[in-house]
Design a protein around this motif. Structure first.
Motif, mmCIF file in Angstrom:
data_model
loop_
_atom_site.group_PDB
_atom_site.id
_atom_site.type_symbol
_atom_site.label_atom_id
_atom_site.label_comp_id
_atom_site.label_asym_id
_atom_site.label_seq_id
_atom_site.Cartn_x
_atom_site.Cartn_y
_atom_site.Cartn_z
ATOM 1 N N LYS A 160 0.821 -1.198 0.000
ATOM 2 C CA LYS A 160 0.000 0.000 0.000
ATOM 3 C C LYS A 160 0.863 1.258 0.000
ATOM 4 O O LYS A 160 1.806 1.385 0.784
ATOM 5 C CB LYS A 160 -0.894 0.003 1.243
ATOM 6 N N TYR A 165 0.493 5.435 0.346
ATOM 7 C CA TYR A 165 -0.441 6.444 0.825
ATOM 8 C C TYR A 165 -0.077 7.807 0.227
ATOM 9 O O TYR A 165 1.093 8.174 0.157
ATOM 10 C CB TYR A 165 -0.397 6.546 2.342
ATOM 11 N N GLY A 219 -8.339 5.343 3.386
ATOM 12 C CA GLY A 219 -7.072 4.664 3.136
ATOM 13 C C GLY A 219 -6.067 5.520 2.393
ATOM 14 O O GLY A 219 -5.121 4.997 1.819
ATOM 15 N N PRO A 228 -2.174 6.647 6.500
ATOM 16 C CA PRO A 228 -2.152 5.631 7.553
ATOM 17 C C PRO A 228 -2.777 6.171 8.831
ATOM 18 O O PRO A 228 -2.507 7.301 9.233
ATOM 19 C CB PRO A 228 -0.657 5.346 7.741
ATOM 20 N N ASP A 270 -3.388 2.981 13.999
ATOM 21 C CA ASP A 270 -3.041 1.566 14.102
ATOM 22 C C ASP A 270 -1.959 1.176 13.105
ATOM 23 O O ASP A 270 -1.062 0.385 13.411
ATOM 24 C CB ASP A 270 -4.278 0.696 13.898
ATOM 25 N N VAL A 271 -2.016 1.751 11.903
ATOM 26 C CA VAL A 271 -0.999 1.457 10.892
ATOM 27 C C VAL A 271 0.350 2.058 11.297
ATOM 28 O O VAL A 271 1.393 1.419 11.189
ATOM 29 C CB VAL A 271 -1.430 1.988 9.509
ATOM 30 N N VAL A 280 5.897 2.698 7.878
ATOM 31 C CA VAL A 280 5.073 3.497 6.976
ATOM 32 C C VAL A 280 5.446 4.967 7.135
ATOM 33 O O VAL A 280 5.405 5.512 8.237
ATOM 34 C CB VAL A 280 3.576 3.321 7.284
#
Length: 460
Positions: A207, A209, A267, A270, A273-274, A280
């Motif tokens: 992913k 972002y 999404g 982040p 929690d991410v 990230v």
């Protein structure tokens, strides 16, 4: 650089900790500093070596900067011996404990929204007489942002030693991969939103972002002030000691709804929690843009970079709205001279050296951003652009020349430039997707106004 955010202690706690022992009463604390002796170089003559103590922020980088600083100063001033102190694990708590124990350093480093309580309690000396006596006024820029973070109640207490304007960092490789134009001067709020959406995607199970709240943490009020103010509405009636909260406004609500809530919900950024899982961020190559300060650069390129190859990045000013004004938080950090110090004249010589071109060059070579737009452009920019491999150094100088302050309070405030109390509660609701901005801001408006009312009632 670690985030320069500390919780402001309560009025009662401050008064308890600063009940300075050893005969240091208000009369001594409020005594005006003497002007430096008139010598050819502004130095006061001394019959013996004077010992001075100077505090530095608790990062390893700052230890190196100020070791180099005091060594350079003492090489030209053999009548002074300056030692550097750092207070890790609770910087301001240690400062207050030192005041309470009558063991304060002579020169203290502050953030521009933190010294005001100390000035009110008479433990910091006004600098105006020193500035006038040494003709140092050109080292103190004057716009609303600088004045709000160096002055209090009509007097100057803090120097503009170094700065930290927030700018948009962007990963050029992610932009190139999707054929999206880089952020340019004057890019708009709509450009910003569409860029975030376009650059949020998933490929081969990884992913990417388009946006992140901040570099590895969850952002906060100071990070979003420019988005809230993009069309000219300001969420206070005045920046310094506001009496009226003006958060319940469409610009505030829509700004926070998109940049915090919608980006996480869709999404595009982040969430907490991410972020907690690590790995990230712009510094790992998985985020296209983030609003950060100059301390972020070592994580992107060079020997301290998060990834071995580093990030192909550049920076841009934050997007603008209808008002086309730069409302980005331009941090100012600097030094104050303490009133308990028995060597204020000598302390000013150290402080004035730090503001000199030689001192500011040491700041720049140490990786910190200089204190004025002129020195950012002339001293810091050539070093930083080569060291960190990016081009748009002007964004930093412009942000300090044009930037803004979120809010400034004196002693006893529940709120501060990065949140506190009701503002922190608002952010928790948005980051956790517990409430939309429309609902959360309406509740926060009442709570923030209550905090303002309590602040002024206590000071009446």
């Amino acid at each position: 650089m670690s985030e320069r955010i500390q919780n402001r202690l309560s009025r009662r706690s401050f008064l308890r900790l600063t009940a300075v022992a050893g005969g240091l009463g208000l009369a001594a604390a409020c005594a005006a500093p003497g002007a430096p002796a008139a010598t050819g170089d502004g130095a006061a003559p001394s019959a013996e070596v004077v010992d001075l103590r100077l505090s530095a922020w608790a990062d390893v980088q700052d230890a190196v900067v100020y070791d180099n600083m005091v060594n350079a100063f003492m090489a030209a001033n053999d009548d002074l011996n300056v030692t550097v102190e750092q207070y890790p694990g609770g910087y301001y708590q240690k400062i207050q404990a030192n005041f309470a124990g009558n063991t304060s350093a002579d020169i203290l480093y502050y953030q521009g929204w933190q010294f005001q309580s100390y000035a009110e309690n008479g433990v910091l000396a006004p600098l105006d007489d020193f500035i006038a006596a040494t003709d140092s006024g050109d080292k103190f820029p004057h716009n609303e942002n600088y004045d709000s973070m160096t002055q209090w109640d009509g007097s100057t207490y803090m120097t503009p030693t170094d700065t930290g304007p927030l700018v948009i960092y962007y990963n050029k490789d992610i932009f190139d991969a999707k054929g999206v134009a880089y952020p340019a001067a004057g890019w708009t709020w709509d450009d910003f939103k569409s860029t975030i959406e376009t650059l949020s995607y998933e490929e081969e199970g990884s992913k990417t972002y388009g946006w992140a709240q901040a570099a590895g943490w969850n952002g906060g009020y100071g990070r979003c002030a420019n988005f809230m103010r993009r069309n000219g509405h300001v969420e206070w009636d005045t920046i310094v000691e506001p009496t009226e909260a003006r958060w319940d406004h469409e610009d505030v609500i829509s700004g926070l709804q998109f940049v915090v809530y919608d980006t996480i919900a869709n999404g595009w950024s982040p969430g907490p929690d991410v972020i907690a899982g690590g790995g990230v961020g712009v510094d790992t190559g998985r985020v296209a843009m983030v609003l950060e300060g100059p301390w972020f650069m070592p994580r992107l390129y060079g020997e301290l970079a998060t990834t071995e190859e580093g990030i192909n990045f550049d920076v841009a000013l934050a997007p603008v709205g209808v008002d086309a004004t730069n409302y980005t938080f331009g941090h100012v950090h600097g030094h104050c001279i303490t009133t308990p110090s028995e060597h204020k004249d000598e302390s000013w010589r150290v402080v004035d050296f730090i503001l000199s071109d030689e001192g500011q060059a040491i700041i720049a070579n140490g990786g910190r951003l200089c204190g004025t737009p002129r020195n950012i452009e002339n001293l810091w920019a050539p070093i930083a652009s080569e060291k960190y491999n990016f081009e748009n150094t002007a964004a930093f100088a412009n942000s300090m020349a044009e930037g803004a302050t979120p809010v400034v309070f004196g002693e006893g405030a529940e709120l501060h430039a990065y949140g506190g109390a009701a503002i922190t509660s608002l952010w928790d609701k948005l980051l956790g997707l517990q409430e939309t901005a429309d609902t959360a801001v309406k509740t926060a408006q009442e709570e923030i106004q209550g905090a303002l009312d309590r602040y002024h009632a206590e000071r009446a």
